[in-house]
Write an enzyme that holds these catalytic residues in place. Structure first.
Site, PDB file in Angstrom:
ATOM      1  N   GLY A  18     -25.420 -39.573   5.899  1.00 35.76           N
ATOM      2  CA  GLY A  18     -23.932 -39.487   6.604  1.00 35.76           C
ATOM      3  C   GLY A  18     -23.202 -38.241   7.141  1.00 35.76           C
ATOM      4  N   SER A  19     -23.638 -37.201   5.850  1.00 34.66           N
ATOM      5  CA  SER A  19     -22.738 -35.882   6.038  1.00 34.66           C
ATOM      6  C   SER A  19     -23.433 -35.448   7.131  1.00 34.66           C
ATOM      7  CB  SER A  19     -23.261 -35.120   4.809  1.00 34.66           C
ATOM      8  OG  SER A  19     -22.684 -35.717   3.669  1.00 34.66           O
ATOM      9  N   THR A  79     -15.242 -44.273   0.831  1.00 31.86           N
ATOM     10  CA  THR A  79     -16.310 -43.821  -0.365  1.00 31.86           C
ATOM     11  C   THR A  79     -15.786 -44.448  -1.681  1.00 31.86           C
ATOM     12  OG1 THR A  79     -16.759 -41.990   0.848  1.00 31.86           O
ATOM     13  CG2 THR A  79     -17.393 -42.074  -1.167  1.00 31.86           C
ATOM     14  N   ASP A 115     -25.175 -45.434   7.825  1.00 33.60           N
ATOM     15  CA  ASP A 115     -26.396 -44.799   6.826  1.00 33.60           C
ATOM     16  C   ASP A 115     -27.191 -46.347   6.581  1.00 33.60           C
ATOM     17  OD1 ASP A 115     -25.567 -42.338   6.657  1.00 33.60           O
ATOM     18  OD2 ASP A 115     -24.892 -42.369   4.360  1.00 33.60           O
ATOM     19  N   PRO A 116     -28.621 -46.098   7.263  1.00 27.37           N
ATOM     20  CA  PRO A 116     -29.418 -47.105   6.917  1.00 27.37           C
ATOM     21  C   PRO A 116     -29.601 -47.251   5.222  1.00 27.37           C
ATOM     22  CG  PRO A 116     -30.243 -45.978   8.806  1.00 27.37           C
ATOM     23  CD  PRO A 116     -29.019 -45.416   8.289  1.00 27.37           C
ATOM     24  N   HIS A 117     -29.581 -45.974   4.765  1.00 29.83           N
ATOM     25  CA  HIS A 117     -29.888 -46.152   3.097  1.00 29.83           C
ATOM     26  C   HIS A 117     -28.803 -46.548   2.198  1.00 29.83           C
ATOM     27  CE1 HIS A 117     -28.716 -41.333   3.202  1.00 29.83           C
ATOM     28  NE2 HIS A 117     -27.543 -42.212   2.786  1.00 29.83           N
ATOM     29  N   TYR A 135     -41.852 -25.102  22.144  1.00 29.67           N
ATOM     30  CA  TYR A 135     -43.137 -25.266  21.539  1.00 29.67           C
ATOM     31  C   TYR A 135     -42.916 -26.598  20.849  1.00 29.67           C
ATOM     32  CZ  TYR A 135     -40.532 -24.426  17.363  1.00 29.67           C
ATOM     33  OH  TYR A 135     -39.677 -24.609  16.272  1.00 29.67           O
TER      34      TYR A 135
END
Length: 621
Positions: free
Chosen positions: A157-158, A297, A391-393, A422
């Protein structure tokens, strides 16, 4: 291959509190390993093996193999003795960890055998395509229009928040760059008007100047120009610390990152937000953007995104415009609980019917306790903001590290794009261009495989992830109701639990206080000591019966927003002003099992006993 997805049973998707699904886990994982080895064996079958039976018979080979086995014995010992039991059905009420989806673990493990790097399409065509698909799925979950929006997986998320500010910073500076390179397109506009152009207006102009895109970008914030003019990045006091890092790294500056007061329920105070924007406008200081949080949070609360969007529309008519980013790192997946079987946002008066049809809650009374008009409308309004962190985690129950960001208008990518021949060829089709639009230079294809597989097993609506979100919310409210007014007797003193606020989502914060105590420092010490015994600090990680987390709400970050709660604990305003801090215990209720009334009732008795024990230790400190 398409097939009818069955009614999802959450208990089939996790390894299990006691490893109940280990046979299924081994079966699928071993199948994936066997198929990978078969893939190696069948590629260019004329090629001979390079590790021969003679090699395997060497003493050095045997010694090396045994050395590896010994190291894994050591690894297992360290993991078993120094890891948190977040998998438990009802004992871990702490940090943002939980059971991880078995399909995601297996997919991640299997895809690591191929070790794809999703920044370079030529090294990872399969998982790069999965990531592109995941980005579209997350956009769909936010009700962004297909074909017009875009998203991708990032480390966390950061990084997603960094990208959100990156987009906003570059977009805000583009009109000033256009004035220099193609002034006829913004003719007659003052600098104030240029700094308050909407995202759509800027993108529409850029569409007309494809041949000058690189030159314009070179005179934008990317080139170091106009940064002092971009104004303030307004975040709530409940912000994640990544916003300060982002302001620093991206050159916006910490002085430009400014916190807006939250109310006593820890949601951004919209009246104070409006007042601050008007105060800045009076000084001719623009607003670079506003961040709303969906799942703060420390509290898990939901900012009123719908009111932030409405405020922007109101101020837009007065010539003031700001970018909106939603930090839904924690709560983003919860939007799935508002999408019906056809991925449409459910009308409020149809929610009960849809939930009952899909068995989203075992107890609809807990749904009634949770869902409010403001929570519903906040999630609905997410479709109207420029970018969103997810955030999936976290609530996606995917292994670390898996963050994500989605943008409402795919054209915004041009404001941040880079090209490295490249890695990918300019002008090639997506997803070959992924690396041109992200911060990372390398990223595991296994992460994309894990998220893609989880989404295939669990649709991002009420038939899949919505049920998992419902289980988490229901478990949170069972814990919240368990704590409300719960009393413990320790050394002849009565200690009462006080939940912080009714959860907007699935986080439960609370404080213990001794009856009759009027010293806030004593209460803070009690709760900090209780955390020590309910964590890695002083608790036996394997033998501890209850785990929690903690934080401090202090004046430098929260102002006086905790005052009302502190007074409800029996403390005076003067005592709050003396101490200026309250220590909070914090439970992220992610368990996919605790919604079950029988499971929760069993653990409620166990929790009461464990809390009593840890409070006794804390009181004897």
């Amino acid at each position: 291959m398409s097939y009818q997805i069955p009614e999802i049973d959450l208990k089939a998707l996790f390894l299990g509190h006691k490893g109940e699904n280990v046979d299924l886990f081994k079966e699928v994982l071993l199948k994936m390993v066997d198929e990978h080895v078969g893939w190696r064996q069948n590629y260019q079958t004329k090629d001979m093996p390079v590790i021969t039976p003679f090699d395997k018979s060497k003493q050095s080979f045997q010694d090396t193999s045994n050395h590896m086995r010994s190291v894994f014995n050591e690894l297992s010992c360290k993991l078993r003795s120094q890891s948190m039991p977040w998998h438990t059905a009802g004992r871990f009420w702490g940090h943002m960890n939980s059971e991880t989806l078995m399909p995601a673990i297996i997919a991640y493990s299997a895809a690591m055998l191929w070790n794809g790097n999703n920044v370079a399409y030529e090294s990872s065509p399969g998982t790069s395509q999965m990531e592109e698909e995941v980005g579209h799925q997350l956009c769909k979950m936010m009700s962004y229009k297909a074909g017009e929006s875009w998203g991708h997986i990032c480390a966390d998320g950061s990084i997603a928040n960094f990208e959100g500010l990156w987009y906003a910073r570059n977009m805000k500076s583009l009109p000033l760059a256009i004035r220099e390179i193609a002034p006829e397109y913004v003719q007659g506009k003052s600098e104030w008007e240029l700094l308050n152009m909407s995202t759509e207006e800027i993108l529409d102009i850029m569409d007309q100047l494809p041949e000058k895109l690189d030159e314009i970008k070179s005179r934008s914030a990317r080139g170091g120009y106009h940064l002092p003019k971009l104004g303030k990045w307004l975040i709530p006091q409940t912000k994640h610390y990544s916003w300060l890092k982002a302001g620093d790294v991206l050159g916006v500056g910490l002085d430009a990152v400014e916190a807006v007061d939250v109310d006593s329920s820890y949601r951004m105070d919209i009246a104070k937000l409006e007042a601050r924007i008007r105060e800045l406008a009076a000084q001719h200081i623009p607003v670079l953007g506003v961040v709303g949080v969906v799942g703060s949070t420390e509290e898990g609360q939901i900012d009123h995104i719908h009111k932030i969007v409405a405020l922007r529309e109101k101020l837009r008519r007065e010539g003031i415009y700001f970018y909106i980013h939603v930090d839904a790192a924690y709560g983003g997946y919860a939007r799935s609980i508002f999408l019906d079987e056809n991925d449409q946002f459910i009308d409020y008066d149809k929610i009960d019917e849809v939930y009952e049809r899909n068995h989203v809650f075992t107890d609809m009374k807990l749904k009634e306790q949770w869902l409010t008009d403001d929570v519903y409308n906040a999630f609905k309004a997410m479709s109207q903001v420029e970018s969103i962190t997810i955030d999936p985690h976290k609530m996606g129950y995917i292994p670390y590290a898996a963050g994500a960001i989605v943008i409402r208008d795919i054209r915004m990518r041009d404001a941040i794009s880079y090209f490295a021949t490249y890695v990918f060829e300019k002008g090639a089709d997506i997803p070959a261009l992924l690396g041109a639009y992200i911060m990372e230079g390398s990223k595991a294809g296994a992460t994309a495989a894990a998220v893609w597989t989880a989404h295939r097993v669990l649709p991002l609506n009420v038939t899949g992830y919505g049920k998992l979100m419902g289980a988490s919310i229901e478990g949170a409210f069972r814990f919240y109701n368990f704590l409300k007014g719960k009393k413990f007797n320790v050394n002849g003193k009565t200690i009462t639990a006080y939940p912080l606020a009714k959860p907007d989502f699935n986080m439960v914060d609370y404080v213990f206080n001794v009856e009759g105590n009027t010293d806030l420092e004593v209460t803070n010490k009690l709760n900090h000591d209780f955390f020590d015994y309910s964590s890695y600090v002083k608790g036996d990680l394997y033998g501890n019966k209850f785990f929690t987390s903690h934080t401090d709400f202090a004046v430098p970050d929260y102002g006086n927003s905790p005052l009302e709660y502190v007074q409800s604990l029996g403390f005076t305003k003067e005592e709050w002003e003396r101490v200026e801090k309250v220590t909070i215990l914090r439970a992220c209720a992610l368990s996919p099992y605790a919604h079950d009334p029988e499971v929760f009732d069993y653990y409620a008795a166990e929790l009461e006993e464990a809390i009593q024990e840890n409070l006794t230790h804390a009181m004897n400190e």
